[in-house]
Design an enzyme around this catalytic site. Structure first.
Site, PDB file in Angstrom:
ATOM      1  CE1 TYR A   1      13.103  -3.130  29.762  1.00 20.86           C
ATOM      2  CE2 TYR A   1      11.430  -1.492  29.293  1.00 20.86           C
ATOM      3  CZ  TYR A   1      12.657  -1.826  29.815  1.00 20.86           C
ATOM      4  OH  TYR A   1      13.451  -0.857  30.400  1.00 20.86           O
TER       5      TYR A   1
ATOM      6  CB  THR B   1      18.893   2.964  24.368  1.00 29.08           C
ATOM      7  OG1 THR B   1      20.013   3.628  24.958  1.00 29.08           O
ATOM      8  CG2 THR B   1      17.822   2.774  25.403  1.00 29.08           C
TER       9      THR B   1
HETATM   10  P1  NAD Z   1      22.540  -2.028  30.411  1.00 32.98           P
HETATM   11  O1  NAD Z   1      22.307  -3.101  29.437  1.00 32.98           O
HETATM   12  O2  NAD Z   1      23.603  -1.018  30.141  1.00 32.98           O
HETATM   13  O3  NAD Z   1      22.805  -2.636  31.865  1.00 32.98           O
HETATM   14  C1  NAD Z   1      22.101  -3.739  32.339  1.00 32.98           C
HETATM   15  C2  NAD Z   1      22.759  -4.261  33.596  1.00 32.98           C
HETATM   16  O4  NAD Z   1      21.991  -5.397  34.031  1.00 32.98           O
HETATM   17  C3  NAD Z   1      24.191  -4.763  33.391  1.00 32.98           C
HETATM   18  O5  NAD Z   1      24.957  -4.422  34.542  1.00 32.98           O
HETATM   19  C4  NAD Z   1      24.034  -6.283  33.326  1.00 32.98           C
HETATM   20  O6  NAD Z   1      25.180  -6.991  33.774  1.00 32.98           O
HETATM   21  C5  NAD Z   1      22.876  -6.461  34.298  1.00 32.98           C
HETATM   22  N1  NAD Z   1      22.217  -7.757  34.132  1.00 32.98           N
HETATM   23  C6  NAD Z   1      21.560  -8.238  33.044  1.00 32.98           C
HETATM   24  N2  NAD Z   1      21.143  -9.498  33.281  1.00 32.98           N
HETATM   25  C7  NAD Z   1      21.544  -9.796  34.548  1.00 32.98           C
HETATM   26  C8  NAD Z   1      21.416 -10.935  35.380  1.00 32.98           C
HETATM   27  N3  NAD Z   1      20.804 -12.051  34.965  1.00 32.98           N
HETATM   28  N4  NAD Z   1      21.956 -10.886  36.622  1.00 32.98           N
HETATM   29  C9  NAD Z   1      22.589  -9.778  37.068  1.00 32.98           C
HETATM   30  N5  NAD Z   1      22.729  -8.673  36.337  1.00 32.98           N
HETATM   31  C10 NAD Z   1      22.220  -8.686  35.087  1.00 32.98           C
HETATM   32  O7  NAD Z   1      21.122  -1.309  30.571  1.00 32.98           O
HETATM   33  P2  NAD Z   1      20.678   0.126  31.098  1.00 32.98           P
HETATM   34  O8  NAD Z   1      20.114   0.840  29.955  1.00 32.98           O
HETATM   35  O9  NAD Z   1      21.694   0.760  31.959  1.00 32.98           O
HETATM   36  O10 NAD Z   1      19.435  -0.325  31.986  1.00 32.98           O
HETATM   37  C11 NAD Z   1      19.509  -0.449  33.390  1.00 32.98           C
HETATM   38  C12 NAD Z   1      18.088  -0.528  33.935  1.00 32.98           C
HETATM   39  O11 NAD Z   1      17.382   0.657  33.571  1.00 32.98           O
HETATM   40  C13 NAD Z   1      17.269  -1.693  33.372  1.00 32.98           C
HETATM   41  O12 NAD Z   1      16.433  -2.204  34.396  1.00 32.98           O
HETATM   42  C14 NAD Z   1      16.435  -1.043  32.287  1.00 32.98           C
HETATM   43  O13 NAD Z   1      15.265  -1.750  32.047  1.00 32.98           O
HETATM   44  C15 NAD Z   1      16.184   0.306  32.901  1.00 32.98           C
HETATM   45  N6  NAD Z   1      15.838   1.345  31.930  1.00 32.98           N
HETATM   46  C16 NAD Z   1      16.707   1.719  30.942  1.00 32.98           C
HETATM   47  C17 NAD Z   1      16.329   2.718  30.059  1.00 32.98           C
HETATM   48  C18 NAD Z   1      17.226   3.193  28.944  1.00 32.98           C
HETATM   49  O14 NAD Z   1      16.778   3.998  28.110  1.00 32.98           O
HETATM   50  N7  NAD Z   1      18.478   2.780  28.875  1.00 32.98           N
HETATM   51  C19 NAD Z   1      15.080   3.331  30.185  1.00 32.98           C
HETATM   52  C20 NAD Z   1      14.224   2.930  31.194  1.00 32.98           C
HETATM   53  C21 NAD Z   1      14.613   1.936  32.070  1.00 32.98           C
END
Ligand code: NAD
Length: 245
Positions: A155, A193
């Site tokens: 990651y 998370t």
């Molecule tokens: P989440 O799991 O709620 O959402 C992830 C999204 O990615 C979903 O819409 C899912 O369908 C999509 N996805 C996963 N694999 C896929 C694929 N192969 N093709 C197309 N879509 C795909 O996660 P989130 O927490 O909303 O995270 C969203 C982004 O933010 C990510 O890139 C994550 O790394 C980043 N992020 C999240 C956090 C956090 O604390 N939640 C912190 C920093 C960065």
């Protein structure tokens, strides 16, 4: 209506931060392609956007497959006429596994979604942006784009590399009217998370996780013309977490 008449593709828009972003873009007047893996959530989000008076369609996508990415983009452009904003938010986590624990299959899959996915979508979108002489790319990094710890080996590697990819995009295409920036959240309350230890809150000056809707406000700014002089920037929104690391 800061995104009035713009067309946005929100990849990873079916959950968490991407869902909030798709809704915020629609509220600001954009026509939105809500893209991700989950059909049920995608259709629900589109319905919610429409009920609120916005325009959106669901586009099912596995971002690791270039043929699907091209197809999704073609369908969006056929429906709404163009593409102005590409939001790369699809991401998966590695459960904090270190390099010894991590298996090769997990590593490859994570890199395919978190790193190759943005490359594939950008590759598919660039011809449209170049033809228009304008385009906006937002890649969703993480605090893990800058420090170790917010994820495991794969990651953190993927999010660091995404920052490099974003900078190189800005370097290569800035003069063509294309801006690319990295949006880097800290700890956000999303399905990703869920179950994370609250222990980390002691290190976050804000003493809480962010709501996806707060991160979406930054995504609106980066998508709007207000940020047109930003090229290759990495913008943290982390409640101050990074300053104490
Ligand atoms: P989440 O799991 O709620 O959402 C992830 C999204 O990615 C979903 O819409 C899912 O369908 C999509 N996805 C996963 N694999 C896929 C694929 N192969 N093709 C197309 N879509 C795909 O996660 P989130 O927490 O909303 O995270 C969203 C982004 O933010 C990510 O890139 C994550 O790394 C980043 N992020 C999240 C956090 C956090 O604390 N939640 C912190 C920093 C960065």
């Amino acid at each position: 209506m800061r995104l009035k008449d713009k067309v946005a593709l929100v990849i990873g828009g079916t959950s968490g931060i991407g869902e909030a972003t798709a809704k915020a873009y629609a509220k600001e007047g954009a026509k939105v392609g809500v893209s991700g893996r989950d059909e049920e959530d995608g259709n629900r989000i589109v319905e919610e956007i429409k009920e609120a008076g916005g325009e959106a369609l669901f586009l099912k996508l596995d971002v690791t497959q270039f043929s699907e990415v091209k197809d999704v983009l073609n369908r969006l452009i056929k429906t709404y006429g163009t593409l102005d904003i590409l939001y790369n938010g699809a991401g998966i986590h590695d459960d904090y596994q270190n390099a010894l624990e991590l298996d090769e299959e997990t590593y490859d899959q994570l890199m395919a979604v978190n790193l190759k996915g943005p490359y594939l979508s950008v590759k598919a979108a660039l011809p449209t942006f170049l033809e228009k002489g304008k385009g906006t790319i937002i890649n969703v990094g993480s605090q893990g784009s800058f420090v170790a710890g917010p994820g495991g080996s794969a990651y953190v590697t993927s999010k660091h590399a995404l920052e490099g990819f974003t900078k190189q995009l800005a370097f290569d295409f800035g003069e063509k009217g294309i801006k690319a920036n990295l949006l880097a959240p800290g700890y956000v309350e999303t399905p990703m998370t869920e179950g994370s230890e609250e222990e980390r809150l002691k290190d976050i000056p804000a003493k809480r996780a962010a709501k996806p809707e707060e991160i979406a406000k930054l995504a609106v700014f980066l998508a709007s013309d207000e940020s047109d002089y930003m090229h290759g920037s990495s913008v943290l929104m982390d409640g101050g977490w990074n300053i104490g690391r």
